[in-house]
Write an enzyme that holds these catalytic residues in place. Structure first.
Site, mmCIF file in Angstrom:
data_model
loop_
_atom_site.group_PDB
_atom_site.id
_atom_site.type_symbol
_atom_site.label_atom_id
_atom_site.label_comp_id
_atom_site.label_asym_id
_atom_site.label_seq_id
_atom_site.Cartn_x
_atom_site.Cartn_y
_atom_site.Cartn_z
ATOM 1 N N SER A 169 0.760 -1.485 0.023
ATOM 2 C CA SER A 169 0.003 -0.068 0.095
ATOM 3 C C SER A 169 0.904 1.171 0.007
ATOM 4 C CB SER A 169 -0.754 -0.026 1.245
ATOM 5 O OG SER A 169 -1.693 -1.130 1.190
HETATM 6 N N1 SAH Z 1 -0.159 -5.209 4.195
HETATM 7 C C1 SAH Z 1 0.352 -5.660 2.951
HETATM 8 C C2 SAH Z 1 -0.235 -5.257 1.774
HETATM 9 C C3 SAH Z 1 -0.744 -6.568 1.042
HETATM 10 S S1 SAH Z 1 -1.927 -6.401 -0.379
HETATM 11 C C4 SAH Z 1 1.754 -4.753 2.803
HETATM 12 O O1 SAH Z 1 2.285 -4.038 3.774
HETATM 13 O O2 SAH Z 1 2.592 -5.148 1.767
HETATM 14 C C5 SAH Z 1 -2.852 -7.600 0.191
HETATM 15 C C6 SAH Z 1 -2.732 -9.010 0.688
HETATM 16 O O3 SAH Z 1 -3.883 -9.602 1.061
HETATM 17 C C7 SAH Z 1 -2.146 -9.718 -0.641
HETATM 18 O O4 SAH Z 1 -0.921 -10.206 -0.400
HETATM 19 C C8 SAH Z 1 -3.217 -10.723 -0.892
HETATM 20 O O5 SAH Z 1 -2.402 -11.959 -1.339
HETATM 21 C C9 SAH Z 1 -3.641 -10.947 0.651
HETATM 22 N N2 SAH Z 1 -5.112 -11.676 0.648
HETATM 23 C C10 SAH Z 1 -6.005 -11.460 -0.168
HETATM 24 N N3 SAH Z 1 -7.124 -12.377 0.426
HETATM 25 C C11 SAH Z 1 -6.684 -12.979 1.566
HETATM 26 C C12 SAH Z 1 -7.082 -13.812 2.508
HETATM 27 N N4 SAH Z 1 -8.458 -14.438 2.336
HETATM 28 N N5 SAH Z 1 -6.426 -14.048 3.639
HETATM 29 C C13 SAH Z 1 -5.091 -13.618 3.793
HETATM 30 N N6 SAH Z 1 -4.488 -12.656 2.909
HETATM 31 C C14 SAH Z 1 -5.414 -12.696 1.705
#
Ligand code: SAH
Length: 232
Positions: free
Chosen positions: A79
């Site tokens: 993000s």
């Molecule tokens: N907090 C992260 C942002 C990641 S983007 C950072 O600091 O980089 C969102 C993430 O959510 C992705 O990696 C995706 O794979 C994950 N995601 C999507 N659905 C999910 C679920 N049901 N459970 C856990 N993670 C999930």
């Protein structure tokens, strides 16, 4: 698989030499965070300390301190710094609180939470990203967190209840298990909305067993998916 680290909270183990990256973070904090109203000294300090560039994969590393989300592989993104700061600040995390993150992604948000001296539990559904985050976090020395590969829709019941829940992927409705795993007095911040429609960050608070919620900011996050890749 659960990756277990030791529980020594509140350290800033990564290299803190005040070189070029330190200066770039000072600039990011001034122009992207303070300029937009982030005021929490604890949050700003965490942003100064965490080496964001170490959580961004190589082709994009030079843009690590830019005012935007960036690709981290597997079609996912880290993000924008401001959104990470906004979500962290609004949860008002105190040292020693238990925090559940859904969507570990790069591990950057988890590192920020770790700098807030929280006990961090973070769930990632994609095993490739989960492994990358584990390496990045270990490489920067963050230890007061636990990572799990699995479907975060279900939360992480074994360690519930949580004082704060931070979700970084967007379901179309707030998952029941996450509400249940919120402690009395607990706060949750979660992007809610169908893909390609307007999503809002929703802030929830549990008081006297009742949940109150309000929309706080329009956003765009990747969808929350299940293990078959279907959107929630
Ligand atoms: N907090 C992260 C942002 C990641 S983007 C950072 O600091 O980089 C969102 C993430 O959510 C992705 O990696 C995706 O794979 C994950 N995601 C999507 N659905 C999910 C679920 N049901 N459970 C856990 N993670 C999930």
């Amino acid at each position: 698989m659960i990756l277990l680290f030791s529980a020594a909270a509140g350290q800033s183990p990564q290299n803190q030499s005040r070189g070029e990256e330190w200066v770039r973070r000072e600039e990011m904090i001034k122009t992207q965070l303070i300029a937009r109203g982030i005021t929490s000294a604890r949050v700003l300090e965490a942003f100064q300390k965490v080496p964001r560039h170490r959580f961004v994969p190589d082709p994009y590393r030079r843009y690590a301190y830019a005012d935007q989300p960036l690709p981290i592989g597997e079609g996912q993104t880290i993000s924008q710094p401001y959104i990470v700061a906004y979500m962290t600040e609004i949860l008002d995390i105190k040292p020693g609180e238990k925090v559940l993150e859904i969507g570990t992604g790069s591990g950057y948000q988890a590192a920020i939470l770790s700098e807030m001296e929280a006990l961090v539990y973070s769930v990632e559904i994609n095993p490739v990203l989960s492994e990358m985050a584990r390496k990045a976090l270990a490489g920067t020395g963050y230890e007061n967190l636990r990572l799990k590969t699995g479907d975060g829709y279900q939360g992480w019941p074994e360690h519930a209840p949580y004082d704060a829940v931070l979700v970084t992927c967007s379901p179309s409705a707030i998952p029941g298990p996450l509400k249940e795993q919120l402690a009395e007095g607990g706060r949750m911040i979660i992007p809610v909305g169908k893909q390609y429609t307007i999503q809002y960050l929703v802030l929830l608070e549990k008081k006297n067993g009742k949940i109150r919620q309000k929309n706080v900011l329009p956003v765009r996050f990747v969808p929350m998916v299940n293990e078959k890749g279907k959107n929630y």
